[in-house]
Design an enzyme around this catalytic site. Structure first.
Site, PDB file in Angstrom:
ATOM      1  N   SER A 147       0.613  -0.669  -0.048  1.00 43.70           N
ATOM      2  CA  SER A 147       0.703   0.212  -0.027  1.00 43.70           C
ATOM      3  C   SER A 147       0.975   1.328  -0.391  1.00 43.70           C
ATOM      4  CB  SER A 147      -1.051  -0.057   1.580  1.00 43.70           C
ATOM      5  OG  SER A 147      -1.727   1.431   1.777  1.00 43.70           O
ATOM      6  N   TYR A 200      -1.451  -1.479  11.120  1.00 39.23           N
ATOM      7  CA  TYR A 200      -1.747  -1.085   9.358  1.00 39.23           C
ATOM      8  C   TYR A 200      -0.381  -0.786   8.413  1.00 39.23           C
ATOM      9  CZ  TYR A 200      -3.450  -1.035   4.554  1.00 39.23           C
ATOM     10  OH  TYR A 200      -3.740  -0.972   3.277  1.00 39.23           O
TER      11      TYR A 200
HETATM   12  N1  LIG Z   1      -8.749  -0.961  -0.594  1.00 38.38           N
HETATM   13  C1  LIG Z   1      -7.747  -0.151  -0.717  1.00 38.38           C
HETATM   14  O1  LIG Z   1      -7.745   0.429  -0.674  1.00 38.38           O
HETATM   15  C2  LIG Z   1      -6.374  -0.509  -0.442  1.00 38.38           C
HETATM   16  C3  LIG Z   1      -5.234   0.203  -0.498  1.00 38.38           C
HETATM   17  C4  LIG Z   1      -3.894  -0.069  -0.531  1.00 38.38           C
HETATM   18  C5  LIG Z   1      -3.141  -1.711  -0.392  1.00 38.38           C
HETATM   19  N2  LIG Z   1      -4.859  -2.506   0.159  1.00 38.38           N
HETATM   20  C6  LIG Z   1      -4.976  -3.678   0.583  1.00 38.38           C
HETATM   21  O2  LIG Z   1      -5.102  -5.054  -0.621  1.00 38.38           O
HETATM   22  C7  LIG Z   1      -5.294  -6.398   0.026  1.00 38.38           C
HETATM   23  C8  LIG Z   1      -6.682  -6.161  -0.049  1.00 38.38           C
HETATM   24  O3  LIG Z   1      -7.615  -4.968   0.876  1.00 38.38           O
HETATM   25  P1  LIG Z   1      -8.501  -4.757  -0.457  1.00 38.38           P
HETATM   26  O4  LIG Z   1      -9.534  -3.549  -0.363  1.00 38.38           O
HETATM   27  O5  LIG Z   1      -9.355  -5.772  -1.349  1.00 38.38           O
HETATM   28  O6  LIG Z   1      -9.797  -5.348   1.091  1.00 38.38           O
HETATM   29  P2  LIG Z   1     -11.000  -6.728   1.662  1.00 38.38           P
HETATM   30  O7  LIG Z   1     -11.626  -6.267   2.921  1.00 38.38           O
HETATM   31  O8  LIG Z   1     -11.943  -5.795   0.369  1.00 38.38           O
HETATM   32  O9  LIG Z   1     -10.345  -8.201   1.313  1.00 38.38           O
HETATM   33  C9  LIG Z   1      -9.685  -8.524   1.988  1.00 38.38           C
HETATM   34  C10 LIG Z   1      -9.796  -9.444   2.454  1.00 38.38           C
HETATM   35  O10 LIG Z   1      -8.999 -10.348   3.335  1.00 38.38           O
HETATM   36  C11 LIG Z   1      -9.606 -11.316   3.947  1.00 38.38           C
HETATM   37  N3  LIG Z   1      -9.376 -11.827   5.030  1.00 38.38           N
HETATM   38  C12 LIG Z   1      -8.821 -10.529   5.840  1.00 38.38           C
HETATM   39  N4  LIG Z   1      -8.609 -11.280   7.317  1.00 38.38           N
HETATM   40  C13 LIG Z   1      -8.501 -12.478   6.895  1.00 38.38           C
HETATM   41  C14 LIG Z   1      -7.980 -13.985   7.686  1.00 38.38           C
HETATM   42  N5  LIG Z   1      -6.949 -13.552   9.059  1.00 38.38           N
HETATM   43  N6  LIG Z   1      -8.199 -15.264   6.910  1.00 38.38           N
HETATM   44  C15 LIG Z   1      -8.018 -15.318   5.166  1.00 38.38           C
HETATM   45  N7  LIG Z   1      -8.560 -14.184   4.741  1.00 38.38           N
HETATM   46  C16 LIG Z   1      -8.598 -12.827   5.371  1.00 38.38           C
HETATM   47  C17 LIG Z   1     -10.980 -10.862   4.142  1.00 38.38           C
HETATM   48  O11 LIG Z   1     -12.137 -11.854   3.719  1.00 38.38           O
HETATM   49  C18 LIG Z   1     -11.147 -10.174   2.637  1.00 38.38           C
HETATM   50  O12 LIG Z   1     -11.521 -10.917   1.533  1.00 38.38           O
HETATM   51  C19 LIG Z   1      -4.925  -5.646   1.600  1.00 38.38           C
HETATM   52  O13 LIG Z   1      -3.757  -6.289   2.009  1.00 38.38           O
HETATM   53  C20 LIG Z   1      -5.381  -4.192   1.500  1.00 38.38           C
HETATM   54  O14 LIG Z   1      -4.533  -3.939   2.668  1.00 38.38           O
HETATM   55  C21 LIG Z   1      -6.564  -1.911  -0.306  1.00 38.38           C
END
Ligand SMILES: NC(=O)c1ccc[n+]([C@@H]2O[C@H](COP(=O)([O-])OP(=O)(O)OC[C@H]3O[C@@H](n4cnc5c(N)ncnc54)[C@H](O)[C@@H]3O)[C@@H](O)[C@H]2O)c1
Length: 260
Positions: free
Chosen positions: A142, A155
């Site tokens: 991120s 985070y």
């Molecule tokens: N959405 C954003 O703006 C953004 C920006 C930068 C980075 N990210 C990163 O991208 C990645 C995905 O984020 P997203 O926005 O798609 O979020 P999201 O919440 O849609 O998806 C995250 C997934 O991780 C799963 N998860 C969480 N804890 C878990 C566990 N203990 N065991 C198994 N699965 C688990 C959740 O069930 C979910 O399906 C993350 O690492 C997040 O930090 C997101």
């Protein structure tokens, strides 16, 4: 928009494990890698989301096999990664709270899922990757792997740690044909962020578009959210042969946020 896209042939015969595949970016990565021909193992703790992915993947090119797994079970995580050619460390969670109010147990869980589990998954995947002299590790980091924001201590700590882990894996993996990189998106249009926008719009009494441009994207030169498919496209590219020299990198997709 036309990007250099891996065609169905490019990842044929490859197996890929994607964590957090039930939602947002993980789901997009699972579908994209499958479309490039990979046999994808989609891991999540969200059974409903995995079932929806299963349905969506049916009838598309490539294959997606779902695996219900809570990544806080680190031994199971390491075992699940055995035999994969491509590993996408994506699962994550967020809690926004000042340090003095941040529950220590949540801090531990965030570090466990977003840093310890990736370490164990990489550890589980490397013997097969090293054995065949080829592997791809894509860590969904991120902007918060490179920059801090207040109230996101766990985070930001986990993502900064993931950046270090990724670079170390790159240095160790290079002689074995294994690359490791971080993707560093700004705000991505996922259900998680859509919810944040709605909450902030209600809290500030302003329209959702103003929350996006004035609050979330205050530091972004490009005033729009990144789409999950755009992140997945870059992840898929990193798995191709022309990307074999890209390793130890942190590739920003942040609309210029970190150019400041
Ligand atoms: N959405 C954003 O703006 C953004 C920006 C930068 C980075 N990210 C990163 O991208 C990645 C995905 O984020 P997203 O926005 O798609 O979020 P999201 O919440 O849609 O998806 C995250 C997934 O991780 C799963 N998860 C969480 N804890 C878990 C566990 N203990 N065991 C198994 N699965 C688990 C959740 O069930 C979910 O399906 C993350 O690492 C997040 O930090 C997101």
């Amino acid at each position: 928009m036309t990007l250099i896209s891996p065609s169905p042939a490019d990842l044929g015969g490859r197996t890929a494990l994607v964590t957090g595949a039930a939602g947002g970016i993980g789901r997009a990565c699972a579908l994209r890698l499958a479309a490039a021909g990979a046999k994808v193992r989609a891991v999540d703790r969200d059974a409903e989301g995995l079932a929806a992915l299963d349905e969506e993947a049916a009838g598309r090119p490539g294959s997606v096999e779902t695996l219900l797994l809570d990544l806080t079970d680190l031994d199971a995580a390491e075992q699940a990664a055995a035999g994969t050619d491509i590993l996408v460390n994506n699962a994550g969670l967020q809690l926004v709270r000042p340090i003095e109010d941040f529950p220590p147990d949540v801090f531990s869980t965030v570090l466990r899922v977003m840093l310890e589990a990736p370490f164990r998954l990489i550890r589980g995947a490397l013997p097969h990757m090293y054995g065949q002299g080829w592997g791809r590790i894509v860590n969904i980091s991120s902007v918060h792997g490179l920059r801090a924001s207040p109230f996101k201590s766990a985070y930001v700590s986990a993502k900064h740690g993931l950046e270090g882990l990724s670079k170390t894996a790159a240095l160790e993996g290079a002689p074995h044909g294994v690359t490791s990189n971080c993707l560093c998106p700004g705000y991505v249009r996922t259900p998680l962020v859509e919810r944040q926008i709605a909450d902030q719009a209600a809290a500030h009494g302003i329209p959702a578009e103003r929350v996006v441009t004035e609050i979330l994207l205050a530091d972004s030169a490009v005033k729009r959210l990144v789409e999950p498919a755009e992140v997945a496209e870059l992840a898929a590219y990193l798995c191709t042969e022309p990307a074999s020299f890209i390793t130890g990198a942190s590739l920003t997709m942040d609309g210029g946020w970190t150019a400041h």
